[in-house]
Every structure is written in C-alpha cells, then in structure tokens.
Design a protein around this motif. Structure first.
Motif, PDB file in Angstrom:
ATOM      1  N   LEU A 140       0.787  -1.097   0.020  1.00  0.00           N
ATOM      2  CA  LEU A 140      -0.091  -0.021   0.028  1.00  0.00           C
ATOM      3  C   LEU A 140       0.673   1.298  -0.044  1.00  0.00           C
ATOM      4  O   LEU A 140       0.613   2.328  -0.622  1.00  0.00           O
ATOM      5  CB  LEU A 140      -1.011   0.021   1.152  1.00  0.00           C
ATOM      6  N   ARG A 141       1.871   1.149   0.717  1.00  0.00           N
ATOM      7  CA  ARG A 141       2.632   2.516   0.853  1.00  0.00           C
ATOM      8  C   ARG A 141       3.556   2.616  -0.606  1.00  0.00           C
ATOM      9  O   ARG A 141       3.563   4.155  -0.862  1.00  0.00           O
ATOM     10  CB  ARG A 141       4.077   2.106   1.882  1.00  0.00           C
ATOM     11  N   ALA A 142       3.912   1.812  -1.148  1.00  0.00           N
ATOM     12  CA  ALA A 142       4.571   2.009  -2.325  1.00  0.00           C
ATOM     13  C   ALA A 142       3.512   2.663  -3.531  1.00  0.00           C
ATOM     14  O   ALA A 142       3.839   3.291  -4.404  1.00  0.00           O
ATOM     15  CB  ALA A 142       5.141   0.669  -3.037  1.00  0.00           C
ATOM     16  N   ASN A 143       2.194   2.189  -3.350  1.00  0.00           N
ATOM     17  CA  ASN A 143       1.176   2.514  -4.281  1.00  0.00           C
ATOM     18  C   ASN A 143       0.349   3.788  -3.861  1.00  0.00           C
ATOM     19  O   ASN A 143      -0.737   3.897  -4.139  1.00  0.00           O
ATOM     20  CB  ASN A 143       0.447   1.603  -4.589  1.00  0.00           C
ATOM     21  N   TRP A 144       1.007   4.594  -2.941  1.00  0.00           N
ATOM     22  CA  TRP A 144       0.355   5.830  -2.240  1.00  0.00           C
ATOM     23  C   TRP A 144      -0.223   6.553  -3.154  1.00  0.00           C
ATOM     24  O   TRP A 144      -1.233   7.207  -3.238  1.00  0.00           O
ATOM     25  CB  TRP A 144       1.282   6.226  -1.210  1.00  0.00           C
ATOM     26  N   ARG A 145       0.443   6.836  -4.466  1.00  0.00           N
ATOM     27  CA  ARG A 145      -0.155   7.815  -5.721  1.00  0.00           C
ATOM     28  C   ARG A 145      -1.451   7.499  -5.917  1.00  0.00           C
ATOM     29  O   ARG A 145      -2.487   8.275  -5.906  1.00  0.00           O
ATOM     30  CB  ARG A 145       0.946   7.999  -6.408  1.00  0.00           C
ATOM     31  N   ILE A 146      -1.645   6.189  -6.362  1.00  0.00           N
ATOM     32  CA  ILE A 146      -2.895   5.898  -6.679  1.00  0.00           C
ATOM     33  C   ILE A 146      -4.006   5.699  -5.775  1.00  0.00           C
ATOM     34  O   ILE A 146      -5.163   6.184  -6.184  1.00  0.00           O
ATOM     35  CB  ILE A 146      -2.685   4.276  -7.591  1.00  0.00           C
ATOM     36  N   PHE A 147      -3.952   5.542  -4.881  1.00  0.00           N
ATOM     37  CA  PHE A 147      -4.751   5.654  -3.503  1.00  0.00           C
ATOM     38  C   PHE A 147      -4.978   7.002  -3.095  1.00  0.00           C
ATOM     39  O   PHE A 147      -6.329   7.550  -3.092  1.00  0.00           O
ATOM     40  CB  PHE A 147      -4.204   4.970  -2.210  1.00  0.00           C
ATOM     41  N   ALA A 148      -4.179   7.888  -3.371  1.00  0.00           N
ATOM     42  CA  ALA A 148      -4.524   9.582  -2.994  1.00  0.00           C
ATOM     43  C   ALA A 148      -5.170   9.901  -4.242  1.00  0.00           C
ATOM     44  O   ALA A 148      -6.266  10.712  -3.934  1.00  0.00           O
ATOM     45  CB  ALA A 148      -3.129  10.332  -3.331  1.00  0.00           C
ATOM     46  N   VAL A 149      -5.032   9.372  -5.263  1.00  0.00           N
ATOM     47  CA  VAL A 149      -6.096   9.999  -6.634  1.00  0.00           C
ATOM     48  C   VAL A 149      -7.165   9.375  -6.393  1.00  0.00           C
ATOM     49  O   VAL A 149      -8.250  10.026  -6.742  1.00  0.00           O
ATOM     50  CB  VAL A 149      -5.166   9.460  -7.945  1.00  0.00           C
TER      51      VAL A 149
END
Length: 539
Positions: free
Chosen positions: A29-38
């Motif tokens: 989840l941490r590495a993919n934080w950008r897509i979760f923020a979007v």
C-alpha cells in the motif's frame, strides 16, 4: 524465468515485491500511495451523487420542503402527492440515463478530466436552481439536469480509475471510490436530521448549499491531474501517455515493469487504431466478441436495480415513516452506517478472493432480505412495534449486503469487461440501462407503497425476491473472475473466447510478448548484437 511462470507470478497476491517477467513491482500500500491518493480525490465527484440520494429522499418527509412542494392534510400533517414524489426521484434517474449515454461520445472527444469538469459545472448550476426555486417546473428541470451531471461524473470517475489503476489494486480502488457515494448519502441524511425541524425553506436549502464545495474543488484542481495513459495512447500521444503512466506507477514499478505494461497498452492501441473513433463506434458494442462483453457489463449493471435498491435507498425515510418505526431520519442513518461497514469490510477481502464471489454474496443477502421482509408483514398477528423493529433489522442487513457486494462492483465490472476503444461507450450503456431499471423502480414504487394507492408496504419485497433470483443466477453462470488481470489481458481473453470458468488460469500469450518488448526497451540497446523486439515483431 519461463513465460508461463512469469504470467503466474504477476498475479501473486502474497508478497510485496513481485516478479513480472524481468520487471518487478511493489504491491504494498505504501509504494502505491499515489494511486490511492488519486482514488480518494476522485471520489469527491461521487460525493454529490450519494448526497443527493440521502438528502432528496429525506426532503419528501421534511415539513419545510413539503410546505412549498406538498400539501397539508386535514389533521395538520404535511404530505406529498404521489405525482411529485415520482417526478422528483425519477427525473434525476432519467437525467442520469442521458448523461450515461453521452459518456462515450464526450469521452472520445475531450478526455476523462475535462468531461468531469463539464459535469461539475452543470452540477453547480442545478443546485442553485433547486435551492432557490418555488416552481414545480424549475424543480423538475433541475432534477433532470442534475441527473445528467451525476451520470457524467459517475461514469468518468470509474473510467478514469479503471484506466490508471494497477491491476492488483483495481478492485480495491473502485471499492474505495464508490465509498464516497455511501459517505455522501450518510452525510445527507445526518444534515437532513439536523435541519428537519426548521419550519422554513432553509430546512432543505442548507443541505443543498452543502453540495457546492465538492464540484468547486474538482473544477479548480482537475487540470493539474494527468489524463489517463490509455486515452492518450488511443489519441496517438505516446510520449504523454508514458509520462502519465510514470506518474501513477512511480515508487511501485521499476523501469522494466513500467515499459512492459506500456508495451501491452501500445499493442491494444495499435490494434484499435484502424477503428474509426466517431458515433458509429457505438454499434461495435454488438458485434463479434464485443457482444459478449456488452451483455455481461449491461446485465451486471442492472444488479443494483434488480435486487430492489431504489425501493430501499430512495424511499427508505418515507418507508420508515409509514411503517411507524420511530424517528425515520435516525433509523435511516443507522442503516446507512451499517452500509458503510459493508463497504469497509469488502476492502479487506477484494484483493484476495476477487469480485465474482463478493457480488454473488451481496446479491444473496439482498434477495433473502427482501423475502424475509415480505414474509414478516404477511404473517397475521404480528404487532406493529415488532414488525417495525424487524423491518429495521432486515433493511440494515440489506444495506450492508448491497454496499458489501453490489454498489462498488457493478461499476467495476462494467469498466473491466470492454475493449479500450469501447470502454466509455460500454460503461455508459451499462450505467444507462441500470438507471433505466432504477427509474422504472422509482417511478412505480409509490404506487405499491403509498397508503393512497395499492398500500402493499413491505410486501412489495416479494417482487424483488423473484428479481434477485434472476440477477444472482446470471452472475453465477456468466460473470468471469478477472482479479489481478490487466485490462489488456482481459481484452485478449475475450478475443480468444475463453470460457467463463477458464479465466483465472488462462495464460495470455500477447501479454508475454509485450513483456519481452518492454524488457528490450530497457536493456536491448545495451547488449551487443541485440535486436529490438518491437522492430521485428508484427501484430
């Protein structure tokens, strides 16, 4: 690594760093934080849609609203006639059908971001009209246009995330973004509960004015968000597409994995380049292998209406009031909070068990709830208080099941099944058909539950039990599981006519070839005598 092994490793959900052929990606989840923020940001566009469902449904039991658009009974109570009750709810749905059908045409021309901005502008205009008018004609017109805005916002939000999200997190992200619908509904109900006792127009104007921040924020910030890489490739802008993909995968994909995914996207773009991108594209939905995709997307899209969602969600407050279960505003808030619990529960399991079993579970919970509710009010001798408490429990279970297995995933499936060129068209058609059935439900429900009409009350659940059986059966036999698959892999499997049960274990050869080209994009020029695969491959 052997090709088949490489394909299997890309769908492994157990660890963080995963081998994708020669590239690696980090599924933490941490590495993919950008897509979760979007994802959380894009969810703002769905807030108003949910808010509308929660607030407008409550207006029909609000004296401040009924003083303008209702009538006073001989006993001094305020009520609303079935005609305006039908139009207020159904016109929004009718507008959503129109907005959904426009999705393909608009999206093909101006992209996903600017389509969302158009929806936001229309939303603000409609809210102003609805809050200030005392005319039935203006109210009905604003309800129709706000439906158009909702259709545009709903479809393009889903399509945008479908085209940007890594395959491992596509189900989770779509579940998270649709959570905003339930959050908006809950907040709308809470605000209604607080303003319900205001004996003036402010009782409903205050909830409406709270709609402003969401579309205003999107209008100001959407230009700073990248367009989707798949849309950019479809419009022959590969440099921008790669830059967009880097934005969404930064920190999670190494360069090889990035190039491999990009090559797979390019393969689809090249294949679809010969298809003309105009209004005639709509008819491609019903040709060849696209017909199977369209049938699945549209049929699953009707699941929300098919299990009686509009019966419970649009008329819940009014229904509780007629059933005399106490304060209807407070009880509908309780049931909606349980619906949020259903959404949060599904976040924990969607990446592990897939969407097919979750949708089936949601359908079963909703269908059985309808049957139990109808039986409860058919048994003679049940006192009013006991039946009312039973109604609250059953509706709570229904809303939990609906949010757990239906609300997020019917939109997810509608966006996953189509080819890239037809995604917006298929998504729009699926949503439009879903809204059409929802409109029919909303338009006819008052005749069944209104005491001045048939007065069936909760016995109306018998109808939705039969409908739910049909919906559940279709999903069981025809919906494939595509957990962890890229959109390009799904496209290949449909073109290869893979049977429904074979989807989870099918090995996609075109995807393997794209990985080889992506690898050569990174290391091919550094190896003596190496030949760039893309230059020699013909597809």
């Amino acid at each position: 690594m052997a090709p088949a092994q490489a394909d299997r490793s890309s769908h492994n959900d157990g660890g963080e760093w995963q081998d994708v052929g020669e590239g690696v990606r980090n599924n933490s989840l941490r590495a993919n934080w950008r897509i979760f923020a979007v994802t959380l940001y894009m969810g703002i566009s769905l807030f108003q849609y949910g808010f509308d469902k929660g607030a407008i449904a409550g207006f029909q039991a609000m004296p401040g609203f009924l003083q303008i658009f209702g009538y006073q009974t001989p006993s001094g109570e305020w009520a609303i006639k079935s005609g305006p009750q039908q139009i207020i709810t159904s016109f929004m749905i009718l507008g959503s059908i129109i907005g959904s059908l426009l999705t393909g045409v608009i999206g093909a021309r101006i992209g996903r971001r600017y389509s969302l901005m158009i929806g936001c502008v229309l939303m603000i205009v409609c809210v102003v009209i609805m809050a200030e008018t005392t005319s039935f004609a203006a109210l009905y017109a604003s309800r129709l246009l706000i439906g158009v805005a909702n259709g545009i916002l709903l479809n393009f939000t889903i399509v945008y995330l479908q085209e940007c999200t890594p395959p491992h997190f596509r189900g989770l992200c779509l579940s998270m973004v649709t959570c905003w619908i339930a959050i908006g509904t809950t907040i709308g109900m809470v605000i209604n509960n607080e303003t319900n006792d205001i004996m003036s127009r402010k009782a409903y104007q205050i909830p409406l004015y709270i709609c402003y921040p969401a579309p205003a924020i999107l209008i100001l910030t959407l230009p700073f968000l990248p367009e989707t890489p798949r849309w950019l490739l479809q419009h022959n802008r590969p440099e921008e597409a790669l830059k967009s993909l880097r934005f969404f995968r930064k920190g999670a994909y190494d360069e090889v994995a990035l190039q491999q995914e990009f090559e797979a996207m390019k393969s689809i773009a090249r294949r679809e380049a010969e298809v003309k991108n105009d209004w005639r594209l709509f008819f491609e939905l019903f040709k060849g292998t696209n017909l199977r995709r369209t049938i699945i997307a549209v049929s699953v899209g009707t699941a929300n209406a098919g299990v009686g969602a509009m019966f419970i969600l649009s008329f819940g407050t009014y229904f509780f009031k007629v059933a005399e279960v106490g304060d209807p505003f407070q009880w509908i808030i309780v049931t909606n909070c349980l619906g949020l619990a259903g959404l949060f529960t599904t976040w924990c399991i969607v990446t592990h068990i897939g969407r097919r079993r979750i949708i089936i579970a949601g359908c079963i919970m909703c269908t059985v709830s309808m049957l139990v509710m109808a039986i409860l009010y058919s048994v003679p001798g049940v006192n009013t208080h006991g039946a009312g408490i039973g109604l609250v429990v059953i509706v709570s279970i229904y809303v939990f099941g609906f949010n757990f297995g239906l609300e997020p995933y019917v939109y997810l499936v509608a966006g996953e099944m189509p080819s890239q060129k037809l995604r917006a068209y298929t998504m729009g058609l699926s949503t439009a058909v879903s809204f059409t059935f929802a409109w029919l439900s909303a338009f006819t429900t008052p005749y069944f539950i209104n005491p001045t009409e048939l007065n069936w009350g909760p016995k109306f659940g018998y109808i939705w039990f039969g409908s739910g059986i049909i919906v559940t059966s279709f999903i069981w036999y025809f919906l494939p599981e595509v957990r962890g698959r890229t959109l390009e892999e799904i496209d290949e499997m449909f073109r290869s006519r893979v049977p429904t049960k074979e989807f989870p274990k099918h090995v996609c050869l075109e995807n393997q070839e794209a990985r080889e080209r992506g690898l050569m994009n990174v290391i091919g020029d550094d190896k003596p005598g190496a030949t760039h695969v893309e230059a020699t491959s013909k597809h």
